[in-house]
Design an enzyme around this catalytic site. Structure first.
Site, PDB file in Angstrom:
ATOM      1  CG  ASP A 201     -15.688  19.201  38.937  1.00 32.12           C
ATOM      2  OD1 ASP A 201     -15.417  19.872  39.656  1.00 32.12           O
ATOM      3  OD2 ASP A 201     -16.690  18.685  38.362  1.00 32.12           O
ATOM      4  CD  GLU A 266     -14.407  19.515  43.340  1.00 36.35           C
ATOM      5  OE1 GLU A 266     -15.200  20.315  44.032  1.00 36.35           O
ATOM      6  OE2 GLU A 266     -14.515  18.715  42.365  1.00 36.35           O
TER       7      GLU A 266
END
Length: 548
Positions: A201, A266
């Protein structure tokens, strides 16, 4: 293809655990529910699953605020349930990728509780702390993604701490080597439990500018949300620091010790810079295996945009590897997002599936995408997403793409739960349930299954290189070439039909939504074609021409 890593050209299915399947009747999905539904994912033809966070968490941001990196939240089950999920997935031939939220923790994490207790405790420097300016204001002008300054004042320390998202998600200080060591230990914990990779993330947020310099104003202001001040700055000091790559090298060294582990990052960035960072973070063999950005998760829907994304990555990282997807848990579902370009909803669902499966790289699909689920329209009292609760109605939030998976058209709540779920199942979604689509050979679900199978059976699509064609809008065209096969892939991104005259012989592959007769290729609105040809071929559309 012999000896090729499993993740190259794989199809990864994202499971949002809260919304996949409730097994214990509390209205929230869980690990046992996921285990029950794994055969659906395997039957789809996916190679693995990406599991959004299931770690211990106060759930202020639906699990992206972790209070224990090495335990399962009781909402979802136990470590034993997690081990059973790994075992069952592997039995079905599915890899398991887990979501690692490393840039920040929950403010309830023991590390942060100790860090905020004083300025001289052993973990005092584990988070990003700074003194107020002389007038008491925050140390710089950085903004939070969720509204307001990226700094929260803590009365115990008499200092501000950094949070790029909620104030309940303080940022870890990756300039401290002890923090890096501790994070790597938590990653090793899951590798030893048998996971096959990590989805990282906000991978470009780990390291901040140590001098805490303020960001300059943006030259253009592409605000992501109507109230998002974040987009009004050039965010050059709060993320994307060169030291980030040094930590990724350490993480890659760890994963390489476990064999064919995959890491996909990401990249939280917009525009051309996002493609540059994808390239930078995957170049060589000592960083990420692949990365994705929000470039294809945006409202942009032109041939030029998709070509720019893919060619930009090819140029920036010729030895890197991309991960492409159109939907996830953070953005509106793409058939709804691109509705202005559609003949109808199902036509857009099929077009986008065919296009995605033709892209070179690893492919990500989001749960419910295979059903053609539209974005759910929610009322204020139904919301759970913090930005939406704060800024409604200017910000709709992310709940609309997170509503539960629908399994049975006639069952309460779509077969997701026996009780009222945490987000509602509404009629437009329930009508697209798995059991209703299973028996319809023309359903979106069965189209996804055929498309994934077509990709896997095609040497060109599963491993061929990409060369783009100079075609006028609204047609995206490229060639995928492997030793055994060459395919020309054409996609009509508008609801209006387009015709091409072919200069030579070609065969229309069965997945195509087009007509080829006597050298005339007709693409209906949102139509697409996969052409197999052995020699040179040219396309003519009115006065435009492209050589293949």
């Amino acid at each position: 293809m012999q000896g090729r890593e499993w993740w190259r050209d794989a199809v990864i299915y994202q499971v949002y655990p809260r919304s996949f399947q409730d097994s214990d009747g509390d209205g929230i999905g869980d690990l046992k529910g996921i285990i029950r539904r794994l055969p659906h994912i395997a039957a789809l033809g996916a190679d693995g699953i990406w599991l959004s966070p299931v770690f211990l968490s106060p759930q202020k941001d639906m699990g992206y605020d972790v209070s224990d990196y090495c335990d399962i939240d009781p909402l979802f089950g136990t470590l034993a349930d997690f081990d059973a999920l790994i075992a069952r997935a592997h039995e079905l031939g599915l890899k398991v990728i887990i979501d690692q939220v490393l840039s920040h923790s929950s403010d309830q994490h023991p590390w942060f509780r100790e860090s905020r207790s004083s300025r001289d405790n052993p973990k005092a420097d584990w988070y990003v702390w700074a003194d107020p300016l002389p007038d008491g204001s925050p140390p710089n002008n950085w903004h939070s993604h969720f509204g307001g300054p990226a700094w929260e004042f803590d009365a115990t320390r008499g200092q501000y701490y950094l949070h790029n998202f909620l104030a309940a998600q303080p940022d870890l200080n990756f300039h401290n080597p002890d923090v890096q060591d501790a994070i790597l230990q938590t990653c090793d914990f899951w590798l030893r439990r048998g996971v096959d990779g990590f989805r990282l993330d906000t991978v470009n947020y780990y390291v901040h500018d140590a001098r805490l310099r303020s960001n300059p104003p943006a030259q253009v202001r592409p605000q992501v949300m109507a109230t998002d001040l974040y987009g009004m700055q050039q965010n050059i000091h709060n993320k994307n620091q060169p030291e980030n790559l040094a930590f990724l090298r350490r993480l890659r060294q760890l994963t390489d010790r476990y064999g064919e582990i995959m890491m996909v990052g990401e990249v939280g960035e917009m525009g051309d810079r996002s493609i540059e960072l994808m390239a930078e973070y995957t170049a060589g063999r000592d960083h990420l295996h692949m990365a994705y950005s929000f470039a294809m998760l945006s409202p942009d829907f032109t041939a030029a945009h998709f070509r720019r994304c893919i060619e930009g990555f090819q140029t920036g990282a010729p030895d890197g590897h991309p991960y492409w997807s159109f939907s996830n848990h953070d953005v509106p579902r793409h058939p709804s997002r691109w509705a202005d370009h559609a003949v109808d909803h199902d036509a857009m669902a099929r077009l986008s599936c065919a296009m995605l499966m033709a892209f070179e790289g690893t492919i990500g699909i989001y749960q419910g995408e295979e059903l053609g689920l539209p974005e759910t329209d929610l009322e204020y009292h139904e919301l759970t997403d913090p930005p939406a609760l704060r800024f409604w109605p200017a910000v709709k939030g992310r709940d609309g793409c997170r509503t539960p998976m629908v399994w049975e058209a006639e069952a309460p709540h779509g077969g997701f739960s026996s009780v009222t779920p945490w987000l509602p199942v509404k009629a437009p979604q329930q009508a697209r349930a798995v059991d209703r689509q299973e028996s319809d050979p023309e359903s979106v679900l069965n189209f996804y299954r055929r498309s994934i199978a077509f990709r896997k059976a095609s040497p060109a699509l599963s491993g061929g290189r990409t060369t783009f064609l100079d075609l006028p809008e609204p047609v995206l065209g490229f060639r995928r070439s492997a030793t055994e096969q060459t395919l020309t892939c054409l996609f009509n991104l508008s609801p209006r039909p387009v015709d091409f005259r072919l200069s030579g012989p070609a065969d229309l592959m069965g997945l195509s939504a087009a007509r080829l007769a006597e050298g005339l290729l007709s693409l209906p609105g949102n139509g697409f074609a996969f052409l197999h040809h052995d020699g040179a071929l040219a396309l003519h559309q009115s006065t435009s021409e492209a050589a293949l």
